[in-house]
Design a protein around this motif. Sequence first.
Motif, PDB file in Angstrom:
ATOM      1  N   TYR A   1     -24.903  47.072 -11.959  1.00 19.38           N
ATOM      2  CA  TYR A   1     -24.434  45.815 -11.403  1.00 19.38           C
ATOM      3  C   TYR A   1     -23.823  46.041 -10.028  1.00 19.38           C
ATOM      4  CZ  TYR A   1     -21.940  41.417 -10.902  1.00 19.38           C
ATOM      5  OH  TYR A   1     -21.469  40.225 -10.431  1.00 19.38           O
ATOM      6  N   THR A   2     -23.110  47.153  -9.876  1.00 19.60           N
ATOM      7  CA  THR A   2     -22.502  47.469  -8.590  1.00 19.60           C
ATOM      8  C   THR A   2     -23.579  47.669  -7.527  1.00 19.60           C
ATOM      9  OG1 THR A   2     -20.691  48.547  -9.752  1.00 19.60           O
ATOM     10  CG2 THR A   2     -20.907  49.026  -7.418  1.00 19.60           C
ATOM     11  N   ASP A   3     -24.640  48.380  -7.886  1.00 18.51           N
ATOM     12  CA  ASP A   3     -25.745  48.565  -6.946  1.00 18.51           C
ATOM     13  C   ASP A   3     -26.394  47.234  -6.589  1.00 18.51           C
ATOM     14  OD1 ASP A   3     -25.414  51.290  -6.779  1.00 18.51           O
ATOM     15  OD2 ASP A   3     -26.906  51.731  -8.339  1.00 18.51           O
ATOM     16  N   TRP A   4     -26.533  46.374  -7.583  1.00 23.27           N
ATOM     17  CA  TRP A   4     -27.102  45.038  -7.348  1.00 23.27           C
ATOM     18  C   TRP A   4     -26.265  44.294  -6.303  1.00 23.27           C
ATOM     19  CZ3 TRP A   4     -31.174  42.120  -9.286  1.00 23.27           C
ATOM     20  CH2 TRP A   4     -31.107  40.749  -9.062  1.00 23.27           C
ATOM     21  N   LEU A   5     -24.948  44.293  -6.491  1.00 17.46           N
ATOM     22  CA  LEU A   5     -24.066  43.614  -5.533  1.00 17.46           C
ATOM     23  C   LEU A   5     -24.135  44.261  -4.150  1.00 17.46           C
ATOM     24  CD1 LEU A   5     -20.903  42.987  -7.747  1.00 17.46           C
ATOM     25  CD2 LEU A   5     -22.633  41.321  -7.029  1.00 17.46           C
ATOM     26  N   TRP A   6     -24.173  45.590  -4.117  1.00 21.08           N
ATOM     27  CA  TRP A   6     -24.208  46.305  -2.845  1.00 21.08           C
ATOM     28  C   TRP A   6     -25.489  45.987  -2.071  1.00 21.08           C
ATOM     29  CZ3 TRP A   6     -21.155  48.816   0.340  1.00 21.08           C
ATOM     30  CH2 TRP A   6     -21.711  49.632   1.309  1.00 21.08           C
ATOM     31  N   PHE A   7     -26.645  46.106  -2.733  1.00 21.71           N
ATOM     32  CA  PHE A   7     -27.915  45.810  -2.061  1.00 21.71           C
ATOM     33  C   PHE A   7     -28.001  44.343  -1.666  1.00 21.71           C
ATOM     34  CE2 PHE A   7     -29.193  49.898  -3.692  1.00 21.71           C
ATOM     35  CZ  PHE A   7     -30.126  50.349  -2.772  1.00 21.71           C
ATOM     36  N   ASN A   8     -27.442  43.452  -2.480  1.00 20.01           N
ATOM     37  CA  ASN A   8     -27.436  42.027  -2.154  1.00 20.01           C
ATOM     38  C   ASN A   8     -26.593  41.769  -0.915  1.00 20.01           C
ATOM     39  OD1 ASN A   8     -28.026  39.301  -2.464  1.00 20.01           O
ATOM     40  ND2 ASN A   8     -26.234  38.952  -3.773  1.00 20.01           N
ATOM     41  N   GLU A   9     -25.456  42.420  -0.827  1.00 20.70           N
ATOM     42  CA  GLU A   9     -24.567  42.250   0.318  1.00 20.70           C
ATOM     43  C   GLU A   9     -25.214  42.739   1.615  1.00 20.70           C
ATOM     44  OE1 GLU A   9     -21.313  40.868   2.238  1.00 20.70           O
ATOM     45  OE2 GLU A   9     -21.715  40.639   0.095  1.00 20.70           O
ATOM     46  N   LEU A  10     -26.006  43.791   1.510  1.00 22.77           N
ATOM     47  CA  LEU A  10     -26.682  44.336   2.691  1.00 22.77           C
ATOM     48  C   LEU A  10     -27.973  43.598   3.024  1.00 22.77           C
ATOM     49  CD1 LEU A  10     -26.234  48.156   2.070  1.00 22.77           C
ATOM     50  CD2 LEU A  10     -24.954  46.704   3.646  1.00 22.77           C
ATOM     51  N   GLY A  11     -28.399  42.686   2.161  1.00 18.19           N
ATOM     52  CA  GLY A  11     -29.622  41.931   2.407  1.00 18.19           C
ATOM     53  C   GLY A  11     -30.880  42.640   1.926  1.00 18.19           C
ATOM     54  N   PHE A  12     -30.723  43.637   1.073  1.00 18.82           N
ATOM     55  CA  PHE A  12     -31.863  44.392   0.563  1.00 18.82           C
ATOM     56  C   PHE A  12     -32.012  44.250  -0.957  1.00 18.82           C
ATOM     57  CE2 PHE A  12     -30.708  46.892   4.405  1.00 18.82           C
ATOM     58  CZ  PHE A  12     -31.876  46.669   5.115  1.00 18.82           C
ATOM     59  N   LYS A  13     -31.689  43.094  -1.467  1.00 12.36           N
ATOM     60  CA  LYS A  13     -31.777  42.883  -2.909  1.00 12.36           C
ATOM     61  C   LYS A  13     -33.216  43.028  -3.400  1.00 12.36           C
ATOM     62  CE  LYS A  13     -31.569  38.809  -4.934  1.00 12.36           C
ATOM     63  NZ  LYS A  13     -31.122  37.529  -5.461  1.00 12.36           N
ATOM     64  N   SER A  14     -34.179  42.597  -2.615  1.00 11.16           N
ATOM     65  CA  SER A  14     -35.585  42.692  -3.032  1.00 11.16           C
ATOM     66  C   SER A  14     -36.017  44.147  -3.203  1.00 11.16           C
ATOM     67  CB  SER A  14     -36.496  41.985  -2.034  1.00 11.16           C
ATOM     68  OG  SER A  14     -36.434  42.626  -0.766  1.00 11.16           O
ATOM     69  N   ILE A  15     -35.493  45.040  -2.387  1.00  6.66           N
ATOM     70  CA  ILE A  15     -35.816  46.458  -2.509  1.00  6.66           C
ATOM     71  C   ILE A  15     -35.243  47.005  -3.815  1.00  6.66           C
ATOM     72  CG2 ILE A  15     -35.399  48.743  -1.524  1.00  6.66           C
ATOM     73  CD1 ILE A  15     -35.517  47.393   1.222  1.00  6.66           C
ATOM     74  N   TYR A  16     -34.006  46.658  -4.118  1.00  3.16           N
ATOM     75  CA  TYR A  16     -33.382  47.125  -5.356  1.00  3.16           C
ATOM     76  C   TYR A  16     -34.131  46.584  -6.570  1.00  3.16           C
ATOM     77  CZ  TYR A  16     -29.994  48.137  -8.957  1.00  3.16           C
ATOM     78  OH  TYR A  16     -29.400  48.588 -10.103  1.00  3.16           O
ATOM     79  N   VAL A  17     -34.538  45.334  -6.516  1.00  2.00           N
ATOM     80  CA  VAL A  17     -35.275  44.728  -7.630  1.00  2.00           C
ATOM     81  C   VAL A  17     -36.617  45.429  -7.806  1.00  2.00           C
ATOM     82  CG1 VAL A  17     -36.450  42.620  -8.391  1.00  2.00           C
ATOM     83  CG2 VAL A  17     -34.116  42.500  -7.508  1.00  2.00           C
ATOM     84  N   LYS A  18     -37.292  45.751  -6.697  1.00  2.00           N
ATOM     85  CA  LYS A  18     -38.587  46.439  -6.792  1.00  2.00           C
ATOM     86  C   LYS A  18     -38.422  47.823  -7.423  1.00  2.00           C
ATOM     87  CE  LYS A  18     -42.770  47.502  -4.417  1.00  2.00           C
ATOM     88  NZ  LYS A  18     -43.782  46.547  -4.152  1.00  2.00           N
TER      89      LYS A  18
END
Length: 180
Positions: A1-18
């Motif tokens: 969840y922390t990684d999800w929030l971090w990548f979302n904050e940086l604008g790279f949520k799609s990369i984390y989801v992939k």
Amino acid sequence: YTDWLWFNELGFKSIYVKILVTRVVLFAGGAAAFGLIAGICFYFAHKVSQGPEEIPLPPQMRGVLKRLIFWGTIGAAAVLSVVFGVVAAGQWEIFLRFESASSFGISDPVYSRDVAFYVFQLPLYDFLQSWLLGAAIVMLLATGGIYFINFSFRGVGILITPGIKLQVSIIGAAIMLIFG
């Protein structure tokens, strides 16, 4: 969840989801593939190693031991499937590189292949070969273990029957084919 929030904050949520989806799919595919292989091998190992029981045990004890062997085999197949699924999921980067491959436009002077083959495709082929080799070796050892357990339960020495020869030969041929 922390990684999800971090990548979302940086604008790279799609990369984390992939990455996350790739890891889940690879885990499920690796575990299912190994589970299928294990199920087939274990089924035939049990079928080939059955026969008359020479140990004097009460019928209730025989039933309990047969169920214990059956469920132990299923449990071992499940645990090994999870292990091989985790191994496959750990190679998510290789699969994503293979999926996103592009040509470098430079040919290898020896084999006349694009250099991208060695960066994107060859690591995936190497992983698949080693994964299949590991699965085949584990199946050979596990099949031998099932033979030992079933023959010990029956109270006889391990008899090399034509069915056992066939199954071990098929697994051995698969190992040689993977090496080739």
